[in-house]
Every structure is written in C-alpha cells, then in structure tokens.
Design an enzyme around this catalytic site. Structure first.
Site, mmCIF file in Angstrom:
data_model
loop_
_atom_site.group_PDB
_atom_site.id
_atom_site.type_symbol
_atom_site.label_atom_id
_atom_site.label_comp_id
_atom_site.label_asym_id
_atom_site.label_seq_id
_atom_site.Cartn_x
_atom_site.Cartn_y
_atom_site.Cartn_z
ATOM 1 N N ASP A 269 0.830 -1.199 0.000
ATOM 2 C CA ASP A 269 0.000 0.000 0.000
ATOM 3 C C ASP A 269 0.858 1.238 0.000
ATOM 4 O OD1 ASP A 269 0.516 0.260 2.858
ATOM 5 O OD2 ASP A 269 -0.952 -1.365 3.053
ATOM 6 N N MET B 209 -0.338 9.282 13.051
ATOM 7 C CA MET B 209 -1.728 9.438 12.599
ATOM 8 C C MET B 209 -2.419 10.584 13.340
ATOM 9 S SD MET B 209 -2.884 5.472 12.163
ATOM 10 C CE MET B 209 -2.027 4.813 13.576
ATOM 11 N N LYS C 158 -4.513 2.058 1.703
ATOM 12 C CA LYS C 158 -5.548 2.620 2.571
ATOM 13 C C LYS C 158 -5.251 4.101 2.713
ATOM 14 C CE LYS C 158 -5.990 -1.378 5.480
ATOM 15 N NZ LYS C 158 -5.985 -1.819 6.851
ATOM 16 N N THR D 298 10.883 1.961 11.789
ATOM 17 C CA THR D 298 9.597 2.641 11.966
ATOM 18 C C THR D 298 9.727 4.152 11.826
ATOM 19 O OG1 THR D 298 7.730 3.005 13.436
ATOM 20 C CG2 THR D 298 9.849 2.674 14.505
ATOM 21 N N GLY E 137 4.734 0.094 5.099
ATOM 22 C CA GLY E 137 5.620 1.197 5.476
ATOM 23 C C GLY E 137 6.081 1.008 6.916
ATOM 24 N N GLY E 138 7.273 1.489 7.231
ATOM 25 C CA GLY E 138 7.779 1.430 8.609
ATOM 26 C C GLY E 138 7.965 0.009 9.076
ATOM 27 N N ASP E 139 7.464 -0.287 10.269
ATOM 28 C CA ASP E 139 7.504 -1.637 10.825
ATOM 29 C C ASP E 139 6.074 -2.186 10.815
ATOM 30 O OD1 ASP E 139 9.352 -3.487 12.815
ATOM 31 O OD2 ASP E 139 7.215 -3.589 13.279
#
Ligand code: SAH
Length: 368
Positions: free
Chosen positions: A162, A297, A182, A243, A213-215
């Site tokens: 994604d 977020m 998403k 992360t 993405g990240g961890d």
C-alpha cells in the site's frame, strides 16, 4: 528478478517531464522510482491503482484519466510505457521514437510458457508450498528497507502493498503487485479482505510478501495478518522494519533519546482525539510522563491533542516538531512548541503522513 538497476541510478530525471503510460500495478514501481528521483510525472491511464491515485491527490504527479493518444509523447522528455499490454507498450515506444523522445524499453512480449505476472498465476500451485513474509519496508526511501526485506521482495511471487510502503523497490522486479492501499478517512480495503488475499495466494503455493511502510507491528496491523495466516496454517516470516516513529524524528536530526534530556519515548496513535470514547490513551498521564511523546496518525487531531497536553500540565514551551513525508523527496519539517505546533502545521498545509514529536529532544536539533 531484477531487470535493471532502477531509474535512480540510471537516469538523471530530476525536474524532467516524464510521461508514464499506464497506472496499474505494472506501472506502480516505475512511478514510485521516478517520484523518488524527483521527476515531474504525468500519468495517462483510464484507471490507476490506489497508490497512484493517492500521489495524484497529493499533487505529487498529474493523472489524466483517459486513454493514451499518440500526440501525448510530444510534450515530454522521457516516455515510460507501462500499461501491462505489450502491444500498447510497443505502440507508445514507437510513437516516442517517431517524435524523437527518450523512451524506456517496454517489457518484452511474453512467449509461450513465460511468467506474465498475470492473475492466472495465482491459481498455479508452486512446489514447496506457499508462505507469507511480513516485511517492514521503512518510512519510504528505498534505501531504508532492510537487506532481508529487500531480498524477500526480490524473491517473491506476489507483493501485497500500500501507499506508505517504499514502492520504489518494486521498480524493475518481475513480480505481481497487488495494491491494497488505505487512505486516511477515505477509501480502504477492509483488513479482512487483505488477510484473505494473503491466505489465498499463499494457499496457491506462492511466496507472498506483505510490504508495509515502517515496521509491520507498529500500527501496521501485522499482528492481525500474522494471526490470519497462522490460523490458515500458512507459515509466516517476520522481517522487522525501520519505523517512522523513530526514523521520522531522526531524519530531522532529532534523537528520540538523549542523555540528560529524556529517559524514554512513548509512541501513540492520534487517530482518535482525547475525549473520544474510542480513545484508550490516558492523555493526562501522557502529559506528565516525562518522556518524549511521538504521535502517529495525528495531523487532523493535533490541535485537540496538544491543547489537552497543555491543559493537563505540560509546559506550553515544550519543543514540538512535525515531520511530514519523512524519507521522501517531499519531506517537510515544521518546528514549534506544544502550544504552537498545531497552528504551524495547519499554516504549512501539512497533510498525512506526518510524525510529531513533543519533548525536550525536539528542541535539540539544528536545522537539517
Ligand atoms: N507501520 C508504520 C506506521 C503506520 S501508521 C511505521 O512503523 O512507520 C501510519 C502513520 O505512520 C502515518 O499517519 C504517520 O503518522 C506515520 N508515517 C508513516 N510513514 C511516514 C513518513 N514517511 N513520514 C512521516 N510519517 C509517517
């Protein structure tokens, strides 16, 4: 299998007008690599996958939602045929040649028995049994995926990915890509549907990589994916990733711990604000924790969160920094303190993805 070394090393496309014909999974890796290399991208395709649509919505490329027309090549420095249709790709390449434009070599027309990466592969069992590898891809720069993660992607039969994943690593790979992107507060593929995709492809005997993405285990729903696969009897391998909670601040020159400044850091999701019944975070306790606070977020909720911190006793002068698009060419850093950061972020027009770090370390860094 790698077909070439990637645009980044082979083409000086920074600031060049690049036309990509096609916006499906065939084009995705190329588009991401061109974006990483700073190209000015126009995509022409009647339909695109969600990650490409997301880049268009964020103004990082132009998408003309229509069929390709011969005259399209004339306005561009470089033409990239990537429709997934060898006949159409060959036509685009021929047009580029006729107009005297640079053009990347289209994928070969598949011969009998060759692997086209098409959907029919999903049903072809592979000797040795299928598996799912959860790969944390790092914050977005293809250089920040781990060696093990890259190896898993390179040897995969299918990569389920994604928009926050380092999509540039897909460029040049002969692998089926499924984009289940998403978008915050927007369209999304339900997690159950993603789990089903992972299980179905692995059951068909394929090596599946779930590239995040990240961890994968930091707000990445990797735990749910692992559960779903394990319940279905599919072997799961976990490759940890870098992360954004730590790399975001680091890329702005901010160490999440620093002797004499902080003895820890707390990472929380701000997807629901203080006072929301869905929030299980004790925001008041967080304000008094004495550690740095890293918010993920939390662009839309930043005003509510920072006001709560101050109301709960955090010194309003506590430094705060927001890092958006960390590790991407579009990275931006906004500095302030806990009282001002939300309005500065809004004034700067910052959108997701962004990490905010609140704490004394946020005042540590010289500008990077
Ligand atoms: N698993 C990811 C986090 C997924 S949650 C990780 O470990 O990094 C999505 C949130 O991560 C975004 O809303 C944002 O807060 C953060 N994020 C992910 N990539 C980012 C990036 N390149 N720059 C800044 N923030 C990022």
């Amino acid at each position: 299998m790698a077909r070439d070394a990637g645009f980044r090393t082979t083409l000086p496309v920074s600031g060049r007008r690049v036309l990509v014909v096609g916006g499906g999974s065939t084009a995705l890796g190329r588009i991401a690599a061109l974006r990483d290399a700073g190209a000015e991208i126009t995509v022409i395709a009647p339909e695109v996958v969600q990650s490409v649509q997301d880049l268009a919505e964020r103004g990082l490329l132009r998408w003309d939602s229509r069929a390709y027309d011969t005259a399209d090549v004339s306005d561009h420095d470089l033409v990239v045929p990537a429709t997934g249709d060898p006949g159409l790709d060959a036509r685009v390449a021929g047009d580029a040649q006729a107009f005297g434009r640079w053009c990347t070599v289209p994928d070969a027309v598949p011969g009998p028995g060759s692997d086209t990466g098409s959907d029919t592969d999903a049903t072809r069992p592979r000797a040795g049994g299928g598996s799912v590898t959860l790969v944390g891809g790092g914050p977005g720069d293809p250089g920040l995926i781990t060696v093990a993660g890259l190896e898993a992607v390179r040897t995969a039969d299918v990569v389920v990915t994604d928009r926050l994943a380092p999509l540039g690593v897909l460029h040049g790979l002969d692998v089926e890509v499924i984009d289940v992107g998403k978008i915050p507060r927007g369209r999304s593929t339900p997690q159950e549907a993603i789990n089903r995709i992972l299980v179905e492809h692995a059951r068909a005997g394929r090596r599946v990589v779930r590239l995040k993405g990240g961890d994968s285990f930091v707000f990445g729903r990797g735990g749910e994916e692992m559960e779903a696969c394990t319940a279905a009897g599919i072997p799961v391998v976990v490759v940890p990733g870098v992360t954004s909670a730590i790399a975001g601040p680091a890329l702005a020159g901010i160490p999440v711990t620093h002797r004499g400044l902080t003895q820890g850091f707390t990472v929380v999701s701000g997807h629901v604000p203080p006072g929301d019944p869905r929030s299980t975070v004790d925001w008041g306790a967080l304000a008094r924790t004495g550690t740095d606070i890293v918010l993920l977020m939390a662009v839309a909720t930043l005003p509510a969160i920072t006001q709560t911190f101050v109301a709960e006793g955090l010194d309003p002068a506590t430094p705060a920094v927001t890092i958006a698009d960390a590790a991407l060419p579009t990275q931006r850093v906004v500095r302030g303190d806990v009282a001002t950061i939300a309005s500065r972020v809004a004034e700067a027009g910052i959108g997701a993805p962004a990490v905010t770090i609140v704490g004394r370390v946020a005042g540590f860094a010289p500008s990077v």
